[in-house]
Motif scaffolding. Structure first.
Motif, PDB file in Angstrom:
ATOM      1  N   GLY A 227      52.802  39.482  57.038  1.00  0.00           N
ATOM      2  CA  GLY A 227      51.542  39.133  57.690  1.00  0.00           C
ATOM      3  C   GLY A 227      51.030  37.775  57.253  1.00  0.00           C
ATOM      4  N   PHE A 228      51.086  37.500  55.946  1.00  0.00           N
ATOM      5  CA  PHE A 228      50.674  36.186  55.447  1.00  0.00           C
ATOM      6  C   PHE A 228      51.522  35.075  56.077  1.00  0.00           C
ATOM      7  CE2 PHE A 228      48.827  37.704  51.117  1.00  0.00           C
ATOM      8  CZ  PHE A 228      47.558  37.808  51.685  1.00  0.00           C
ATOM      9  N   ALA A 229      52.829  35.289  56.113  1.00  0.00           N
ATOM     10  CA  ALA A 229      53.733  34.250  56.623  1.00  0.00           C
ATOM     11  C   ALA A 229      53.447  33.936  58.086  1.00  0.00           C
ATOM     12  CB  ALA A 229      55.183  34.706  56.458  1.00  0.00           C
ATOM     13  N   ASP A 238      55.066  28.385  59.129  1.00  0.00           N
ATOM     14  CA  ASP A 238      54.826  28.841  57.773  1.00  0.00           C
ATOM     15  C   ASP A 238      55.665  28.011  56.802  1.00  0.00           C
ATOM     16  OD1 ASP A 238      54.401  30.589  55.469  1.00  0.00           O
ATOM     17  OD2 ASP A 238      56.454  31.239  55.866  1.00  0.00           O
ATOM     18  N   PRO A 239      55.049  27.421  55.762  1.00  0.00           N
ATOM     19  CA  PRO A 239      55.783  26.518  54.867  1.00  0.00           C
ATOM     20  C   PRO A 239      56.812  27.225  53.991  1.00  0.00           C
ATOM     21  CG  PRO A 239      53.557  26.907  54.049  1.00  0.00           C
ATOM     22  CD  PRO A 239      53.625  27.523  55.415  1.00  0.00           C
ATOM     23  N   GLU A 240      56.665  28.537  53.786  1.00  0.00           N
ATOM     24  CA  GLU A 240      57.589  29.243  52.900  1.00  0.00           C
ATOM     25  C   GLU A 240      58.764  29.850  53.660  1.00  0.00           C
ATOM     26  OE1 GLU A 240      57.551  32.648  49.375  1.00  0.00           O
ATOM     27  OE2 GLU A 240      55.705  32.192  50.474  1.00  0.00           O
ATOM     28  N   TYR A 241      58.492  30.479  54.791  1.00  0.00           N
ATOM     29  CA  TYR A 241      59.553  31.170  55.527  1.00  0.00           C
ATOM     30  C   TYR A 241      59.944  30.463  56.820  1.00  0.00           C
ATOM     31  CZ  TYR A 241      58.993  35.188  52.423  1.00  0.00           C
ATOM     32  OH  TYR A 241      58.966  36.005  51.324  1.00  0.00           O
ATOM     33  N   GLY A 242      59.069  29.562  57.292  1.00  0.00           N
ATOM     34  CA  GLY A 242      59.391  28.830  58.514  1.00  0.00           C
ATOM     35  C   GLY A 242      59.022  29.544  59.796  1.00  0.00           C
TER      36      GLY A 242
END
Length: 313
Positions: A227-229, A238-242
């Motif tokens: 949800g955060f991603a 999303d910078p972490e998962y794309g």
């Protein structure tokens, strides 16, 4: 002997009423048992205690052990009240309850219960023998049976204690090996950890795949991370998962966590994020998100923290 037909009728009516009452009580006890375990698995220990008491009084072994765990957590030690709950479970040959009691008689009983299961190479019994003896050999044997908790715990132990390594062994490689094996049998704790290992983070599409698999199991942390991603990234990703932004799904998933697990340690962070999402969405989008949340809830198992049964908690 003369029997009045009215007396027989009254007797059978009373019998039927008692049978119906017992059936209702059994249904209520079963509903309480399910509610107790769901809340306990969510980490909602305060909310679960009331229902666990009902299940424990009805003789449910899982509720008895869980009640002992809740009381132990509340007081930071094994109180007499917790021991009472553990003893009820131990009387039904619950090995973990016997281990919690920890006295000589209980530990001896646990060992005797484990021996025939170990002869059958029962993975859980091998893990329980490790918890009893703290001999890493038992943990390794359990992991080799592909028992999920054992594989995950072995990875934890290699991460914690380098002295466990044999000559020529590499801690990172062994951690990856056992996490990957546990992840492939859908053990959420391993999946969450494995998702953040370099072996996976190097490949964004693979990392997303593992995150989505974890969320699909309705693992509390996995759902929240997903949800955060989906709700992060000012530039649309999303910078972490794309992930590209998907506010309705993000809102749906985080609302499930916020509404289901008020005692969760990340609840406040989730609630704040949900509030910020809501400010960026229209009412129509929020209504859609709530429908998505209900559909997700109806089509997945209950949300759970998927904690270890005994180890380190």
């Amino acid at each position: 002997m003369h029997t009045n037909i009215d007396d027989l009728t009254a007797f059978f009516n009373l019998l039927n009423s008692l049978t119906a009452l017992i059936a209702k009580l059994n249904v209520r006890q079963e509903n309480a048992r399910k509610k107790a375990i769901e809340l306990y698995n969510l980490g909602s220990f305060q909310a679960s205690e009331r229902y666990l008491n009902i299940g424990a009084a009805a003789g449910d072994r899982a509720c008895q052990y869980a009640l002992g765990e809740v009381l132990r957590r509340q007081h930071g030690s094994i109180t007499e009240e917790a021991k009472t709950a553990y003893r009820l479970a131990a009387a039904q040959e619950d090995v973990y309850a016997l281990l919690r009691l920890g006295d000589h008689q209980s530990l001896d009983q646990a060992r005797q219960l484990l021996l025939p299961r170990i002869e059958q190479r029962d993975g859980e019994a091998l893990l329980q023998m490790y918890e009893l003896t703290k001999d890493i050999t038992w943990l390794k044997q359990s992991a080799r049976t592909r028992f999920p908790e054992a594989m995950y715990i072995l990875a934890l132990e290699y991460d914690r204690d380098s002295s466990l390594l044999l000559p020529g062994e590499n801690a990172g490689e062994l951690i990856d090996l056992w996490l990957e094996r546990a992840a492939h049998v859908n053990f959420p704790l391993a999946m969450n950890w494995y998702t953040n290992r370099q072996k996976v983070t190097t490949f964004p599409s693979l990392r997303r795949e593992w995150l989505e698999k974890t969320a699909a199991l309705n693992d509390l942390y996995g759902v929240l991370k997903y949800g955060f991603a989906l709700g992060h990234g000012e530039s649309g990703g999303d910078p972490e998962y794309g992930y590209k932004k998907n506010y309705p799904l993000s809102y749906a998933l985080i609302s499930l966590v916020v509404n289901s697990a008020p005692e969760y340690q990340l609840h406040n962070s989730a609630a704040l994020f949900l509030d910020e999402l809501g400010k960026a969405m229209s009412q129509q989008e929020i209504d859609l998100a709530l429908k998505v949340a209900q559909t997700w809830k109806d089509s997945h198992p209950p949300l759970s923290e998927n904690r270890l049964t005994y180890h380190g908690i």
